[in-house]
Design a protein around this motif. Structure first.
Motif, short mmCIF file in Angstrom:
data_model
loop_
_atom_site.label_atom_id
_atom_site.label_comp_id
_atom_site.label_asym_id
_atom_site.label_seq_id
_atom_site.Cartn_x
_atom_site.Cartn_y
_atom_site.Cartn_z
N ARG A 185 43.86 60.34 -3.42
CA ARG A 185 43.21 61.47 -2.75
C ARG A 185 42.99 61.16 -1.28
O ARG A 185 42.96 60.00 -0.88
N SER A 186 42.81 62.23 -0.51
CA SER A 186 42.42 62.05 0.88
C SER A 186 40.98 61.55 0.91
O SER A 186 40.25 61.64 -0.08
N PHE A 187 40.56 61.05 2.07
CA PHE A 187 39.19 60.55 2.19
C PHE A 187 38.19 61.68 1.94
O PHE A 187 37.17 61.48 1.28
N LEU A 223 27.19 50.38 1.92
CA LEU A 223 28.63 50.28 1.69
C LEU A 223 29.32 51.62 1.93
O LEU A 223 30.37 51.69 2.59
N ILE A 224 28.74 52.68 1.41
CA ILE A 224 29.32 54.01 1.60
C ILE A 224 29.22 54.43 3.06
O ILE A 224 30.17 54.99 3.63
N ARG A 225 28.09 54.15 3.67
CA ARG A 225 27.87 54.51 5.07
C ARG A 225 28.93 53.88 5.97
O ARG A 225 29.46 54.53 6.88
N GLN A 226 29.22 52.62 5.74
CA GLN A 226 30.24 51.93 6.53
C GLN A 226 31.60 52.62 6.41
O GLN A 226 32.32 52.79 7.40
N LYS A 227 31.94 53.03 5.18
CA LYS A 227 33.22 53.70 4.96
C LYS A 227 33.29 55.02 5.73
O LYS A 227 34.32 55.35 6.34
N ILE A 285 33.14 65.98 7.29
CA ILE A 285 33.77 67.24 6.89
C ILE A 285 33.97 68.15 8.10
O ILE A 285 35.03 68.77 8.27
N LEU A 286 32.97 68.23 8.96
CA LEU A 286 33.05 69.09 10.15
C LEU A 286 34.11 68.59 11.12
O LEU A 286 34.95 69.35 11.60
N LYS A 287 34.07 67.30 11.43
CA LYS A 287 35.02 66.74 12.40
C LYS A 287 36.44 66.79 11.85
O LYS A 287 37.40 66.97 12.62
N ASN A 288 36.59 66.66 10.55
CA ASN A 288 37.91 66.72 9.94
C ASN A 288 38.51 68.11 10.06
O ASN A 288 39.74 68.28 9.93
N ARG A 289 37.66 69.10 10.31
CA ARG A 289 38.12 70.47 10.51
C ARG A 289 38.12 70.89 11.98
O ARG A 289 38.14 72.06 12.31
N GLY A 290 38.06 69.89 12.83
CA GLY A 290 38.20 70.15 14.25
C GLY A 290 36.94 70.57 14.98
O GLY A 290 37.00 70.99 16.14
N LYS A 291 35.78 70.48 14.32
CA LYS A 291 34.53 70.86 14.97
C LYS A 291 34.03 69.73 15.87
O LYS A 291 34.20 68.55 15.57
N ILE A 350 35.09 58.47 10.26
CA ILE A 350 34.77 59.39 11.37
C ILE A 350 35.41 58.89 12.66
O ILE A 350 36.00 59.65 13.43
N ASP A 351 35.30 57.59 12.90
CA ASP A 351 35.87 57.00 14.12
C ASP A 351 37.39 57.16 14.18
O ASP A 351 37.97 57.21 15.27
N SER A 352 38.02 57.25 13.02
CA SER A 352 39.48 57.34 12.99
C SER A 352 40.01 58.75 13.22
O SER A 352 41.21 58.95 13.42
N LEU A 353 39.12 59.74 13.19
CA LEU A 353 39.55 61.13 13.37
C LEU A 353 39.93 61.39 14.83
O LEU A 353 39.28 60.89 15.75
N ILE A 354 40.93 62.20 15.02
CA ILE A 354 41.38 62.56 16.36
C ILE A 354 40.39 63.54 16.99
O ILE A 354 39.96 64.50 16.35
N VAL A 355 40.03 63.31 18.23
CA VAL A 355 39.12 64.20 18.94
C VAL A 355 39.85 65.50 19.25
O VAL A 355 40.92 65.51 19.86
N ARG A 356 39.27 66.62 18.83
CA ARG A 356 39.90 67.91 19.04
C ARG A 356 39.44 68.55 20.35
O ARG A 356 38.65 67.98 21.10
N SER A 357 39.91 69.75 20.59
CA SER A 357 39.59 70.47 21.82
C SER A 357 38.10 70.74 21.93
O SER A 357 37.42 71.04 20.95
#
Length: 297
Positions: A124-126, A161-165, A203-209, A170-177
């Protein structure tokens, strides 16, 4: 020593109390202990055993087979199942993953945690792992915490442990417009558990927010100052353990009044939050899927 009722076992394992009693009578699956006043209870070892039984059941074993196993056979099959990874049907697989996380928490077993995360992420995706595995697991912890069946150390262990993941993801997500909708995420004063608000941030950043994450324990005046500077479109907060309904209701009204031109999202314990009133610009988010549905409307 922590004491569990049969209803606790039902909540944590997903096996009905009536079924557990039948298995006790027919197969001697568990032998409940008794208090000085003759009240039945179970200990932590029995809970762990029952959770492991559910793992074998979810991988095709029958309860009669499991109860006939020696301790060595039981452990050998358990290791074999764990080594296969998550390859059963969808619902059983997800429930097995959640059960594994419960065991990792109770036993403070980081290696077990890493194994179940790796297995889940292979399929699955993250974001899917967050919504289908981590979020249900956190809800189960909430049940265990409310009745005092999880120690502070166990909760902090698994949360970190979950928080670190999530932070790494989040840090790996591409910064959007910067033209996209902007969210200001925070925890109110005296709220310190930021795991779910971090999950929502992903979830928000993964959708470009655009997301401005302030963290925990934010005084109201500081929140107003940050909002004036950053000019967010939406404020998003989470209330884990409110001191009282009156205090939380007053806080909701204050948010609505001071940020009348903003959309305000608030999440928290559904058993508590559903009893409150929400002004027009405040929306209650009870589940991760509620947020996803809102974003796709």
């Amino acid at each position: 020593m922590i004491k569990y009722s049969i209803k606790d076992l039902e909540k944590f394992s997903g096996i009905k109390a009536h079924t557990i009693r039948i298995w006790e009578q027919r197969y001697q699956l568990l032998t409940p202990k008794r208090t000085e006043t003759n009240i039945r209870y179970y200990d932590e070892d029995q809970l762990k055993y029952l959770l492991n039984v559910t793992l074998l059941l979810e991988h095709g074993f029958r309860i009669s087979q499991i109860c006939a196993m020696t301790g060595a056979e039981f452990n050998a099959h358990l290791k074999e199942v764990a080594g296969k990874g998550l390859n059963s049907k969808e619902d059983n697989m997800l429930n097995a993953a959640v059960n594994e996380l419960v065991l990792a928490m109770l036993e403070l077993d980081e290696q077990r945690f890493e194994k179940i995360m790796s297995s889940s992420l292979l399929q699955r995706s993250f974001e899917e792992v967050l919504i289908k595995v981590i979020y249900p697991f956190l809800k189960r912890i909430g049940v265990m915490w409310r009745i005092g069946e999880v120690s502070t150390a166990q909760e902090h262990f698994i949360y970190q442990l979950i928080r670190q993941k999530i932070i790494v993801a989040i840090d790996s997500l591409i910064v959007r417009s910067k033209s996209s909708e902007k969210y200001l995420l925070f925890l109110p004063k005296s709220e310190f558990s930021d795991l779910l608000i971090l999950l929502f941030t992903y979830i928000l950043k993964n959708r470009g927010k655009q997301c401005i994450y302030l963290g925990a324990d934010i005084p109201f005046k500081d929140l107003q100052q940050v909002a004036q500077i950053t000019k967010p479109d939406v404020l998003f907060t989470f209330v884990k353990a409110p001191a009282s309904k009156l205090d939380t209701q007053a806080y909701i009204y204050e948010l609505s009044e001071k940020f009348g031109d903003k959309q305000i999202l608030i999440s928290g314990n559904p058993y508590f939050m559903e009893e409150l009133e929400y002004p027009k610009n405040v929306l209650l988010i009870l589940e991760a899927n509620d947020l996803i549905e809102m974003l796709t409307d």
